[in-house]
Design a protein around this motif. Structure first.
Motif, short mmCIF file in Angstrom:
data_model
loop_
_atom_site.label_atom_id
_atom_site.label_comp_id
_atom_site.label_asym_id
_atom_site.label_seq_id
_atom_site.Cartn_x
_atom_site.Cartn_y
_atom_site.Cartn_z
N GLY A 1 6.37 9.68 3.95
CA GLY A 1 5.35 8.84 3.34
C GLY A 1 5.62 8.76 1.85
O GLY A 1 6.01 9.76 1.23
N LEU A 2 5.44 7.59 1.27
CA LEU A 2 5.79 7.37 -0.13
C LEU A 2 4.58 6.94 -0.94
O LEU A 2 3.60 6.43 -0.40
N SER A 3 4.68 7.11 -2.25
CA SER A 3 3.60 6.74 -3.16
C SER A 3 4.11 5.79 -4.22
O SER A 3 5.15 6.05 -4.84
N HIS A 4 3.41 4.68 -4.41
CA HIS A 4 3.63 3.72 -5.48
C HIS A 4 4.76 2.72 -5.15
O HIS A 4 5.92 2.94 -5.50
N PRO A 5 4.41 1.62 -4.51
CA PRO A 5 5.43 0.62 -4.15
C PRO A 5 6.14 0.01 -5.34
O PRO A 5 7.29 -0.42 -5.22
N CYS A 6 5.50 -0.03 -6.51
CA CYS A 6 6.12 -0.66 -7.68
C CYS A 6 7.42 0.03 -8.08
O CYS A 6 8.29 -0.60 -8.68
N LYS B 1 15.94 10.51 -6.06
CA LYS B 1 15.31 9.63 -7.04
C LYS B 1 15.92 8.24 -7.05
O LYS B 1 15.27 7.29 -7.48
N ARG B 2 17.17 8.12 -6.62
CA ARG B 2 17.80 6.80 -6.56
C ARG B 2 17.27 5.97 -5.40
O ARG B 2 17.54 4.78 -5.32
N ASP B 3 16.53 6.62 -4.50
CA ASP B 3 16.13 5.96 -3.26
C ASP B 3 14.62 5.85 -3.07
O ASP B 3 14.15 4.88 -2.48
N PHE B 4 13.86 6.83 -3.56
CA PHE B 4 12.43 6.90 -3.28
C PHE B 4 11.62 7.05 -4.57
O PHE B 4 12.09 7.68 -5.53
N PRO B 5 10.39 6.52 -4.60
CA PRO B 5 9.55 6.67 -5.80
C PRO B 5 9.07 8.10 -5.95
O PRO B 5 8.88 8.82 -4.96
N PHE B 6 8.83 8.52 -7.20
CA PHE B 6 8.39 9.88 -7.45
C PHE B 6 7.44 9.98 -8.64
O PHE B 6 6.96 11.06 -8.97
N ASP B 7 7.13 8.84 -9.30
CA ASP B 7 6.33 8.88 -10.51
C ASP B 7 4.84 9.08 -10.24
O ASP B 7 4.10 9.51 -11.12
N GLU B 8 4.38 8.75 -9.04
CA GLU B 8 2.96 8.91 -8.69
C GLU B 8 2.81 9.86 -7.49
O GLU B 8 1.91 9.71 -6.68
N GLY B 9 3.67 10.83 -7.42
CA GLY B 9 3.62 11.79 -6.32
C GLY B 9 4.92 11.81 -5.54
O GLY B 9 5.57 10.77 -5.36
N LEU B 10 5.29 12.99 -5.07
CA LEU B 10 6.53 13.14 -4.32
C LEU B 10 6.36 12.65 -2.89
O LEU B 10 5.23 12.56 -2.38
N PRO B 11 7.46 12.29 -2.23
CA PRO B 11 7.37 11.91 -0.81
C PRO B 11 6.70 12.99 0.03
O PRO B 11 6.77 14.18 -0.29
N VAL B 12 6.09 12.55 1.12
CA VAL B 12 5.39 13.47 2.02
C VAL B 12 6.05 13.42 3.39
O VAL B 12 6.13 12.35 4.01
N PRO B 13 6.57 14.54 3.91
CA PRO B 13 7.18 14.53 5.24
C PRO B 13 6.13 14.24 6.31
O PRO B 13 5.06 14.85 6.31
N HIS C 1 0.85 -1.19 0.00
CA HIS C 1 0.00 0.00 0.00
C HIS C 1 0.89 1.25 0.00
O HIS C 1 2.08 1.17 -0.32
N ASP C 2 0.38 2.42 0.31
CA ASP C 2 1.21 3.61 0.32
C ASP C 2 0.51 4.76 1.02
O ASP C 2 -0.59 4.62 1.57
N ASP C 3 1.17 5.91 1.00
CA ASP C 3 0.60 7.14 1.55
C ASP C 3 0.28 8.13 0.44
O ASP C 3 0.19 9.34 0.69
N GLY C 4 0.13 7.62 -0.79
CA GLY C 4 -0.09 8.51 -1.91
C GLY C 4 -1.20 8.03 -2.83
O GLY C 4 -2.37 8.05 -2.48
N PHE C 5 -0.82 7.56 -4.03
CA PHE C 5 -1.80 7.22 -5.07
C PHE C 5 -2.80 6.18 -4.60
O PHE C 5 -4.01 6.37 -4.72
#
Length: 425
Positions: A390-395, A334-346, A289-293
């Motif tokens: 918080g991150l978006s898009h586990p894939c 970008k080498r560490d966290f997903p960003f294609d479906e929304g940026l990380p959320v502090p 799951h995620d905290d985004g999309f």
């Protein structure tokens, strides 16, 4: 359905500097030896991606119960994690198969003993197709399914297989697509022609119908929902039209993680328990799951569902620069966290300090996160502070990490590492 001995052997992997963010004090120890010391997350380096044990367990149980109650089988998409340890947990919870996207992914899964694979793609790579035949001939309990969306595809498969060693026919599902979608025959008429080609093929066998509704919408708008429902209705109609020519049992499969309830609404009624038709849902992101999309669109996320899916992954990054009063630079990017479906959320600052009001991530570079702090002074988030994200898009999170620590509780003051998950990308 999976070889436990091979999966268990991952605990004998020796940790080293090739494992991103693993503390040097752990280098030279096996995973088993390292975990025996009940290590604290605070000993790890940043940036870091973690999984939450409690969230994973809850999400896994929720989906297992939900699909069982709906009368559909679950073949979670393994490409989300490419983690055999997590596949094993999903299979143990009742998953019917593991879904994968490429021949190589299927080969990797098979090396861990996965016994039933849904290859949600066309298989026309000669090497991969020959492997599928050979592996099916070697072990007659192994099941692999793939898709085809054109007569030309079926003919090419048969041509390639003429030169392959003897073996059982490859089970192929007719893929139906939709206007402006991804792959898939664009009309039922075209799809029926594919089915007839499979029926006439020498080394292929018609095994059902398949599709992916997530390519047709990206939100919960009335138009998006209507497009998904309309497409799923076409898939159901195609299955009904082909019922008379299936050589045996049939599979009807659809379903990402955005619209699983629509798949159930439109397709579950086709299932014949213990009989001629199995309806298979292929959701993959639900486990993490995620905290985004997915938090915003999944019908199984809280508060739409109770208790609902919850985020099972987090990013952790350290403030390395405060060059301006309202800007903090973190050491993850970008080498560490997903960003294609929304940026990380502090979400919080480790150690209990409050996160400055209005803090927001505005951009990612390769190795930096831009954290804007409107109206905040430099003293509110000093250099060295660690921020949980918080991150978006586990894939597109897992593919950046070959080893991911599982912690007991992401909200605990001092989380402990309780497992290490190996990924294969």
């Amino acid at each position: 359905m999976i070889d436990n001995d091979v999966v268990d052997a991952l605990a004998d992997t020796v940790l080293g500097p090739h494992d991103k963010s693993v503390p040097p004090a752990a280098w030279g120890a096996t995973v088993r030896e390292y975990l025996a010391a009940t290590p604290e997350l605070a000993r790890w380096q940043t940036p870091l991606l973690t999984l939450d044990r409690a969230a994973l367990a809850a999400n896994r149980a929720l989906m297992a119960d939900w699909t069982a109650a709906a009368g559909v089988a679950l073949a979670p998409h393994g490409k989300t994690t490419m983690a055999p340890q997590l596949w094993r947990d999903q299979l143990a919870a009742g998953a019917w198969a593991i879904t994968l996207a490429t021949a190589w992914q299927a080969q990797l899964a098979r090396s861990f003993g996965v016994g039933r694979i849904m290859l949600a793609n066309t298989l026309v790579d000669p090497v991969g197709l020959a492997w599928a035949v050979a592996e099916s001939a070697r072990d007659d309990t192994f099941e692999i399914y793939c898709w085809a969306d054109s007569v030309a595809t079926v003919e090419l498969m048969d041509e390639i297989l003429r030169d392959a060693p003897p073996g059982p026919p490859i089970r192929v599902l007719v893929e139906l697509g939709g206007p402006h979608g991804r792959t898939g025959a664009r009309t039922r008429t075209e799809a029926r022609a594919v089915a007839e080609a499979l029926r006439a093929g020498e080394r292929v066998e018609l095994a059902g119908v398949a599709g992916y509704e997530g390519a047709l919408a990206h939100d919960r708008s009335p138009a998006g929902v209507a497009a998904v429902r309309g497409y799923l209705g076409e898939l159901a109609a195609l299955h009904t039209e082909l019922a008379a020519i299936y050589p045996g049992t049939a599979i009807v499969t659809a379903g990402g993680s955005a619209y699983p309830e629509l798949v159930v609404d439109e397709l579950a009624g086709l299932a014949v328990p213990g009989g001629s038709t199995t309806v298979v849902l292929r959701s993959g992101a639900y486990l993490i799951h995620d905290d985004g999309f997915y938090a915003s669109i999944s019908p199984l996320a809280a508060p739409a569902a109770d208790p609902g899916l919850r985020a099972g992954m987090h990013g952790w990054a350290r403030v390395v620069s405060r060059p301006e009063p309202e800007l903090a630079l973190l050491d993850g990017g970008k080498r560490d966290f997903p960003f294609d479906e929304g940026l990380p959320v502090p979400q919080l600052v480790v150690g209990g300090a409050p996160l400055p009001s209005g803090a927001v991530v505005t951009a990612l570079n390769d190795q930096h996160t831009f954290l804007r702090l409107p109206g905040a002074g430099a003293t509110e988030l000093p250099v060295g502070s660690v921020v949980r994200l918080g991150l978006s898009h586990p894939c597109t999170a897992f593919d950046k990490w070959r080893l991911i620590p599982v912690i007991d509780d992401a909200a605990a003051p001092r989380p402990r590492v309780v497992d290490l998950i190996s990924t294969y990308f």
